[in-house]
Design a protein around this motif. Structure first.
Motif, PDB file in Angstrom:
ATOM      1  N   ALA A 186      34.936 -22.854 122.051  1.00  0.00           N
ATOM      2  CA  ALA A 186      35.914 -23.628 121.278  1.00  0.00           C
ATOM      3  C   ALA A 186      37.336 -23.142 121.505  1.00  0.00           C
ATOM      4  CB  ALA A 186      35.565 -23.559 119.799  1.00  0.00           C
ATOM      5  N   THR A 187      37.510 -21.828 121.606  1.00  0.00           N
ATOM      6  CA  THR A 187      38.871 -21.280 121.731  1.00  0.00           C
ATOM      7  C   THR A 187      39.364 -21.250 123.180  1.00  0.00           C
ATOM      8  OG1 THR A 187      37.927 -19.048 121.816  1.00  0.00           O
ATOM      9  CG2 THR A 187      38.619 -19.877 119.657  1.00  0.00           C
TER      10      THR A 187
ATOM     11  N   ASP B 130      26.574 -17.767 118.230  1.00  0.00           N
ATOM     12  CA  ASP B 130      27.843 -17.922 117.499  1.00  0.00           C
ATOM     13  C   ASP B 130      29.018 -17.456 118.344  1.00  0.00           C
ATOM     14  OD1 ASP B 130      26.500 -18.926 115.313  1.00  0.00           O
ATOM     15  OD2 ASP B 130      26.313 -16.980 114.334  1.00  0.00           O
ATOM     16  N   ALA B 131      28.847 -16.320 119.015  1.00  0.00           N
ATOM     17  CA  ALA B 131      29.923 -15.807 119.864  1.00  0.00           C
ATOM     18  C   ALA B 131      30.213 -16.766 121.018  1.00  0.00           C
ATOM     19  CB  ALA B 131      29.542 -14.424 120.405  1.00  0.00           C
TER      20      ALA B 131
ATOM     21  N   GLN C 167      29.683 -20.083 121.067  1.00  0.00           N
ATOM     22  CA  GLN C 167      30.330 -21.286 120.555  1.00  0.00           C
ATOM     23  C   GLN C 167      31.789 -21.036 120.212  1.00  0.00           C
ATOM     24  OE1 GLN C 167      29.343 -24.259 120.633  1.00  0.00           O
ATOM     25  NE2 GLN C 167      27.135 -24.105 120.984  1.00  0.00           N
ATOM     26  N   GLN C 168      32.082 -19.849 119.677  1.00  0.00           N
ATOM     27  CA  GLN C 168      33.470 -19.519 119.355  1.00  0.00           C
ATOM     28  C   GLN C 168      34.302 -19.411 120.632  1.00  0.00           C
ATOM     29  OE1 GLN C 168      33.919 -15.971 117.009  1.00  0.00           O
ATOM     30  NE2 GLN C 168      36.156 -16.100 116.955  1.00  0.00           N
TER      31      GLN C 168
ATOM     32  N   THR D  13      35.679 -19.423 129.240  1.00  0.00           N
ATOM     33  CA  THR D  13      34.234 -19.281 129.041  1.00  0.00           C
ATOM     34  C   THR D  13      33.482 -19.761 130.275  1.00  0.00           C
ATOM     35  OG1 THR D  13      34.493 -19.603 126.656  1.00  0.00           O
ATOM     36  CG2 THR D  13      32.291 -19.934 127.575  1.00  0.00           C
TER      37      THR D  13
END
Length: 469
Positions: A375-376, A368-369, A371-372, A381
């Motif tokens: 996305a941001t 989850d971290a 993917q966040q 990343t």
């Protein structure tokens, strides 16, 4: 005098124990040799333990090499640029390759690719006697063959062996008025597309050129069932920029870079193929890096631990140390890998993209971290992941390089130790064989001496008895 016994032992020939002395010389020699062989036994035990150590070194070296490979890929500036292609219609499928990039294209499918299929008129035999037939391709190339006879079977065989890009099959076609069975020849091009079109003639190539040959598919009852055709799609249909693209097969490889598009039926409504970043595949790059790292640390932990075992019968507790415990080479490599994996990149912690070190020294991955973060800040990343992978790759390559790696060098060194130990063991084998032979000679000489003394004793006894009488 004792009863003689026959025995044999390892490394010695068949021997007879003390006939005179009554000693079990074989047992005595074996006992002496077991003491003599202690140094060789220690060397053999050392070979076993060293080979076990080498095996563990090779295993962890292989795991580090796998990590080096994964980090080399993950360290690329485009390692997260993995894409997936989707289609808006079931009539079209699309797949993304390594060179795919984000984008989309809209088109209509005008035709699907087809192979030419021609069927002859119904007949019971091809001809009354063997006669030539000629296949003419779309490029005008002529291939003339002459069947072994005028039978349909021989004609099929001749066509299939011609190598003219077509295949023939005999198909049942009912019964003639005289009761004889009728058949048709179905002739099909081996490839789809307009380039696979062909004609079939009765006659030689010269007859075809002269225009006197008979077109088989123009005969009464014959037909070209399916015309050879290319697949076609029209981009930007209905606009001034409309453009038709064709393919000999139903797959198009040049509509978008790195994208394969396959059509299965024609469409009237426009179809859109979209290419976008595949976040699932991108996540697999990061999680794969963590998995490869954990494979190294877990193997190292397992082989450096100390285990205790208590015997259920005696209650005695024994401890066993892992084969890598105390090895400085692997300890240094694992510590360096762990430090590289956990080190910040440009002031940002790996945990910001979901990679965290646990108190046990392993690493966890938070999908989850990740993917966040993706996305941001996709560029940030990528930069962090590439930085982590690059640092780990440097350490992994230094440790596992097949020529100069520190673990590789340790393996080579230990293999040299085993080679030297085996040479010493072989030397001891020769030395022990000589020692056994010496002992056997000594005990044999002892028996001879005792026999001589016994004979002398018996003679003296008889002489004394004579004097007494």
């Amino acid at each position: 005098m004792s009863t003689s016994s026959v025995s044999s032992s390892s490394g010695s020939s068949l021997a007879i124990d003390g006939l005179v002395s009554g000693l079990n010389t074989t047992s005595l020699i074996n006992s002496l040799m077991s003491v003599e062989a202690v140094p060789q036994t220690l060397l053999q035990n050392k070979v076993v333990s060293t080979n076990s150590f080498i095996s563990s070194l090779q295993t962890i070296n292989g795991l580090v090499q796998t990590l080096a490979t994964k980090t080399a890929d993950a360290a690329k500036a485009t390692s997260l640029n993995v894409f997936a292609a989707t289609s808006s219609s079931a009539a079209v499928t699309a797949t993304a390759g390594a060179s795919a990039a984000a984008g989309s294209v809209t088109f209509t499918v005008g035709a699907t690719a087809a192979a030419q299929v021609g069927v002859t008129a119904a007949m019971s035999t091809w001809s009354s006697a063997a006669s030539p037939l000629t296949i003419v391709g779309s490029d005008g190339k002529q291939t003339t063959v002459t069947p072994a006879s005028g039978s349909l079977d021989d004609t099929v065989t001749a066509i299939n062996k011609a190598g003219a890009g077509v295949t023939a099959t005999k198909v049942a076609a009912g019964t003639a008025s005289d009761g004889s069975k009728l058949f048709r020849l179905q002739v099909t091009s081996t490839a789809t597309g307009s380039a696979g079109a062909f004609s079939l003639y009765r006659g030689s190539g010269a007859d075809v050129t002269a225009g006197t040959a008979t077109d088989v598919f123009a005969e009464t009852g014959a037909a070209v069932v399916t015309q050879a055709r290319d697949a076609s799609v029209t981009l930007w249909a209905g606009t001034a920029a409309a453009q038709t693209v064709t393919s000999a097969s139903n797959t198009f490889t040049d509509l978008l870079p790195g994208i394969g598009v396959t059509v299965s039926q024609t469409t009237t409504d426009p179809v859109t193929v979209t290419v976008a970043q595949d976040t699932t595949k991108a996540q697999a790059v990061a999680s794969g890096l963590v998995d490869a790292m954990n494979a190294v640390t877990k193997y190292y932990d397992t082989n450096t631990g100390v285990t205790s075992t208590t015997s259920p019968t005696t209650g005695t507790t024994s401890t066993t140390a892992g084969v890598l415990l105390g090895d400085a080479t692997t300890r240094s490599a694992v510590q360096a890998l762990t430090s590289a994996m956990a080190a910040p990149v440009n002031g940002k912690s790996p945990s910001s993209i979901g990679i965290s070190i646990t108190r046990d020294g392993d690493f966890s991955f938070d999908a989850d971290a990740f993917q966040q973060a993706l996305a941001t800040d996709p560029e940030g990343t990528q930069a962090i992941l590439s930085g982590i992978a690059g640092a780990v790759n440097t350490v992994a390559s230094t440790a596992s390089d097949k020529y100069t790696g520190s673990i590789t060098t340790a393996i080579t060194g230990q293999q040299s130790v085993v080679k030297d130990l085996n040479a010493q063991i072989d030397s001891w084998t020769d030395r022990l064989a000589q020692r056994r032979a010496t002992l056997q000679a000594q005990y044999s000489a002892l028996e001879t001496s005792l026999s001589s003394l016994q004979s002398q004793s018996a003679w003296l006894t008889s002489q004394l008895a004579t004097l007494s009488s």
